[in-house]
Write a protein that holds these residues in place. Structure first.
Motif, PDB file in Angstrom:
ATOM      1  N   SER A   1      -5.154  19.355   3.330  1.00  0.00           N
ATOM      2  CA  SER A   1      -4.266  19.726   2.230  1.00  0.00           C
ATOM      3  C   SER A   1      -2.809  19.726   2.675  1.00  0.00           C
ATOM      4  O   SER A   1      -2.464  20.293   3.726  1.00  0.00           O
ATOM      5  N   GLY A   2      -1.977  19.062   1.893  1.00  0.00           N
ATOM      6  CA  GLY A   2      -0.557  19.032   2.204  1.00  0.00           C
ATOM      7  C   GLY A   2      -0.110  17.867   3.063  1.00  0.00           C
ATOM      8  O   GLY A   2       1.090  17.651   3.259  1.00  0.00           O
ATOM      9  N   HIS A   3      -1.066  17.111   3.598  1.00  0.00           N
ATOM     10  CA  HIS A   3      -0.711  15.957   4.433  1.00  0.00           C
ATOM     11  C   HIS A   3      -0.362  14.771   3.533  1.00  0.00           C
ATOM     12  O   HIS A   3      -1.202  14.259   2.813  1.00  0.00           O
ATOM     13  N   ALA A   4       0.880  14.324   3.653  1.00  0.00           N
ATOM     14  CA  ALA A   4       1.341  13.253   2.782  1.00  0.00           C
ATOM     15  C   ALA A   4       0.904  11.871   3.257  1.00  0.00           C
ATOM     16  O   ALA A   4       0.794  10.941   2.470  1.00  0.00           O
ATOM     17  N   THR A   5       0.682  11.733   4.549  1.00  0.00           N
ATOM     18  CA  THR A   5       0.371  10.418   5.106  1.00  0.00           C
ATOM     19  C   THR A   5      -1.121  10.311   5.392  1.00  0.00           C
ATOM     20  O   THR A   5      -1.718  11.218   5.980  1.00  0.00           O
ATOM     21  N   LEU A   6      -1.695   9.197   4.963  1.00  0.00           N
ATOM     22  CA  LEU A   6      -3.123   8.959   5.163  1.00  0.00           C
ATOM     23  C   LEU A   6      -3.309   7.567   5.752  1.00  0.00           C
ATOM     24  O   LEU A   6      -2.625   6.615   5.348  1.00  0.00           O
ATOM     25  N   TYR A   7      -4.200   7.465   6.712  1.00  0.00           N
ATOM     26  CA  TYR A   7      -4.473   6.208   7.408  1.00  0.00           C
ATOM     27  C   TYR A   7      -5.972   5.889   7.330  1.00  0.00           C
ATOM     28  O   TYR A   7      -6.802   6.792   7.414  1.00  0.00           O
ATOM     29  N   TRP A   8      -6.273   4.619   7.242  1.00  0.00           N
ATOM     30  CA  TRP A   8      -7.637   4.121   7.450  1.00  0.00           C
ATOM     31  C   TRP A   8      -7.622   3.229   8.689  1.00  0.00           C
ATOM     32  O   TRP A   8      -6.817   2.298   8.796  1.00  0.00           O
ATOM     33  N   TYR A   9      -8.526   3.528   9.617  1.00  0.00           N
ATOM     34  CA  TYR A   9      -8.691   2.726  10.823  1.00  0.00           C
ATOM     35  C   TYR A   9     -10.106   2.148  10.852  1.00  0.00           C
ATOM     36  O   TYR A   9     -11.056   2.780  10.380  1.00  0.00           O
ATOM     37  N   GLN A  10     -10.236   0.980  11.451  1.00  0.00           N
ATOM     38  CA  GLN A  10     -11.542   0.370  11.689  1.00  0.00           C
ATOM     39  C   GLN A  10     -11.820   0.395  13.195  1.00  0.00           C
ATOM     40  O   GLN A  10     -10.983  -0.043  13.985  1.00  0.00           O
ATOM     41  N   GLN A  11     -12.972   0.915  13.586  1.00  0.00           N
ATOM     42  CA  GLN A  11     -13.336   0.971  14.999  1.00  0.00           C
ATOM     43  C   GLN A  11     -14.620   0.185  15.221  1.00  0.00           C
ATOM     44  O   GLN A  11     -15.707   0.651  14.905  1.00  0.00           O
ATOM     45  N   ILE A  12     -14.472  -1.011  15.751  1.00  0.00           N
ATOM     46  CA  ILE A  12     -15.620  -1.845  16.086  1.00  0.00           C
ATOM     47  C   ILE A  12     -16.187  -1.379  17.417  1.00  0.00           C
ATOM     48  O   ILE A  12     -15.435  -0.945  18.303  1.00  0.00           O
TER      49      ILE A  12
ATOM     50  N   GLY B   1      -2.024  10.703  -4.705  1.00  0.00           N
ATOM     51  CA  GLY B   1      -1.526  11.077  -3.392  1.00  0.00           C
ATOM     52  C   GLY B   1      -2.402  12.036  -2.611  1.00  0.00           C
ATOM     53  O   GLY B   1      -1.926  12.680  -1.673  1.00  0.00           O
ATOM     54  N   VAL B   2      -3.683  12.124  -2.959  1.00  0.00           N
ATOM     55  CA  VAL B   2      -4.577  13.038  -2.234  1.00  0.00           C
ATOM     56  C   VAL B   2      -5.739  12.232  -1.661  1.00  0.00           C
ATOM     57  O   VAL B   2      -5.605  11.620  -0.608  1.00  0.00           O
ATOM     58  N   ASP B   3      -6.870  12.203  -2.374  1.00  0.00           N
ATOM     59  CA  ASP B   3      -8.052  11.472  -1.904  1.00  0.00           C
ATOM     60  C   ASP B   3      -7.762   9.982  -1.829  1.00  0.00           C
ATOM     61  O   ASP B   3      -6.901   9.449  -2.529  1.00  0.00           O
ATOM     62  N   SER B   4      -8.562   9.316  -1.003  1.00  0.00           N
ATOM     63  CA  SER B   4      -8.436   7.866  -0.885  1.00  0.00           C
ATOM     64  C   SER B   4      -9.814   7.232  -0.844  1.00  0.00           C
ATOM     65  O   SER B   4     -10.780   7.840  -0.367  1.00  0.00           O
ATOM     66  N   THR B   5      -9.879   6.013  -1.339  1.00  0.00           N
ATOM     67  CA  THR B   5     -11.109   5.233  -1.304  1.00  0.00           C
ATOM     68  C   THR B   5     -10.823   3.884  -0.674  1.00  0.00           C
ATOM     69  O   THR B   5      -9.819   3.234  -1.006  1.00  0.00           O
ATOM     70  N   LEU B   6     -11.683   3.476   0.237  1.00  0.00           N
ATOM     71  CA  LEU B   6     -11.619   2.154   0.860  1.00  0.00           C
ATOM     72  C   LEU B   6     -12.854   1.375   0.417  1.00  0.00           C
ATOM     73  O   LEU B   6     -13.968   1.887   0.505  1.00  0.00           O
ATOM     74  N   LYS B   7     -12.646   0.165  -0.084  1.00  0.00           N
ATOM     75  CA  LYS B   7     -13.750  -0.642  -0.589  1.00  0.00           C
ATOM     76  C   LYS B   7     -13.819  -1.982   0.144  1.00  0.00           C
ATOM     77  O   LYS B   7     -12.784  -2.566   0.484  1.00  0.00           O
ATOM     78  N   ILE B   8     -15.044  -2.448   0.331  1.00  0.00           N
ATOM     79  CA  ILE B   8     -15.278  -3.769   0.902  1.00  0.00           C
ATOM     80  C   ILE B   8     -16.173  -4.537  -0.076  1.00  0.00           C
ATOM     81  O   ILE B   8     -17.227  -4.058  -0.472  1.00  0.00           O
ATOM     82  N   GLN B   9     -15.700  -5.731  -0.478  1.00  0.00           N
ATOM     83  CA  GLN B   9     -16.465  -6.524  -1.429  1.00  0.00           C
ATOM     84  C   GLN B   9     -16.069  -7.979  -1.343  1.00  0.00           C
ATOM     85  O   GLN B   9     -14.914  -8.316  -1.658  1.00  0.00           O
ATOM     86  N   PRO B  10     -16.921  -8.872  -0.904  1.00  0.00           N
ATOM     87  CA  PRO B  10     -18.268  -8.643  -0.373  1.00  0.00           C
ATOM     88  C   PRO B  10     -18.228  -8.379   1.131  1.00  0.00           C
ATOM     89  O   PRO B  10     -17.324  -8.830   1.822  1.00  0.00           O
ATOM     90  N   ALA B  11     -19.197  -7.661   1.637  1.00  0.00           N
ATOM     91  CA  ALA B  11     -19.223  -7.331   3.058  1.00  0.00           C
ATOM     92  C   ALA B  11     -19.739  -8.500   3.885  1.00  0.00           C
ATOM     93  O   ALA B  11     -20.571  -9.290   3.429  1.00  0.00           O
TER      94      ALA B  11
ATOM     95  N   CYS C   1     -12.317   9.493   1.394  1.00  0.00           N
ATOM     96  CA  CYS C   1     -11.637  10.349   2.365  1.00  0.00           C
ATOM     97  C   CYS C   1     -10.835  11.413   1.631  1.00  0.00           C
ATOM     98  O   CYS C   1     -10.092  11.104   0.684  1.00  0.00           O
ATOM     99  N   ASN C   2     -10.948  12.635   2.085  1.00  0.00           N
ATOM    100  CA  ASN C   2     -10.125  13.729   1.575  1.00  0.00           C
ATOM    101  C   ASN C   2      -9.318  14.280   2.739  1.00  0.00           C
ATOM    102  O   ASN C   2      -9.891  14.887   3.653  1.00  0.00           O
ATOM    103  N   PRO C   3      -8.020  14.090   2.755  1.00  0.00           N
ATOM    104  CA  PRO C   3      -7.213  14.518   3.907  1.00  0.00           C
ATOM    105  C   PRO C   3      -7.000  16.023   3.917  1.00  0.00           C
ATOM    106  O   PRO C   3      -7.385  16.737   2.992  1.00  0.00           O
TER     107      PRO C   3
END
Lengths: 115, 113
Positions: free
Chosen positions: B27-38, B72-82, B23-25
């Protein structure tokens, strides 16, 4: 803790007819309320929000919602829907005071506009 | 103004495999969220970052999910094992300041078979 209940999972409506999508919330603190729209294969887009002031808020495409504290509701309305309004609509609440509090979403209401 | 970018848009993996989302938010946004939508549900918060620090990860299944936001910029979300139940759309959002408005990316649709 906050929670949101969207009472209808699906709402079919004919084109040019009025529509109301219902949303009720619960919170132990002051709330900020939002409606987001999600078109197929797209992310969520903010439709409108209530932070303070006038309890009636409007969007640029004809939707409006009214904050009712006594009934803990934030129903979304449009007097005349268009085919392009077909989408999933999510009501959300934020209960924090910092402005960066995560949103708590309802399960969504799928609006289907029929020609 | 460029919006929130996410990749990949779609991913299909077998259970027990690993996967990562980027995820690349805005520019300038300090807060980043990851949501899961089933499917059939509203988005649910997994983790919130303020700059490169974690603010809230109480709903992140830490035995299999991890996330980072280097610099404080890009973010990575990882799942292991899925697992099969991880099939969902993973949404990234960012926000600036105190205006309560979150901007969402297009999401990554994960299918675990």
């Amino acid at each position: 803790a906050q929670s949101v209940t969207q009472l209808d999972s699906q709402v079919p409506v004919f084109e040019e007819a009025p529509v109301e999508l219902r949303c009720n919330y619960s919170s132990s603190v002051s709330v900020y309320l939002f409606w987001y729209v999600q078109y197929p294969n797209q992310g969520l887009q903010l439709l409108l929000k209530y932070l303070s002031g006038s309890t009636l808020v409007e969007s640029i495409n004809g939707f409006e919602a009214e904050f009712n504290k006594s009934q803990t509701s934030f129903h979304l309305r449009k007097p005349s829907v268009h085919i392009s309004d077909t989408a999933e609509y999510f009501c959300a609440v934020s209960g924090g005071s910092s402005g960066n509090t995560p949103l708590v979403f309802g399960k969504g209401t799928r609006l289907s506009v029929i020609a | 103004e460029a919006g929130v970018a996410q990749s990949p848009r779609y991913k299909i993996i077998e259970k027990r495999q690993s996967v990562a989302f980027w995820c690349n938010p805005i520019s300038g946004h300090a807060t980043l969220y990851w949501y899961q939508q089933i499917l059939g549900q509203g988005p649910k918060l997994l983790i919130q970052f303020q700059n490169n620090g974690v603010v809230d990860d109480s709903q992140l299944p830490k035995d299999r999910f991890s996330a980072e936001r280097l610099k404080g910029v890009d973010s990575t979300l990882k799942i292991q094992p899925a697992k099969l139940e991880d099939s969902a759309v993973y949404l990234c959002a960012s926000s600036f300041g105190t205006n309560y408005e979150q901007y969402f990316g297009p999401g990554t649709r994960l299918t675990v078979t």
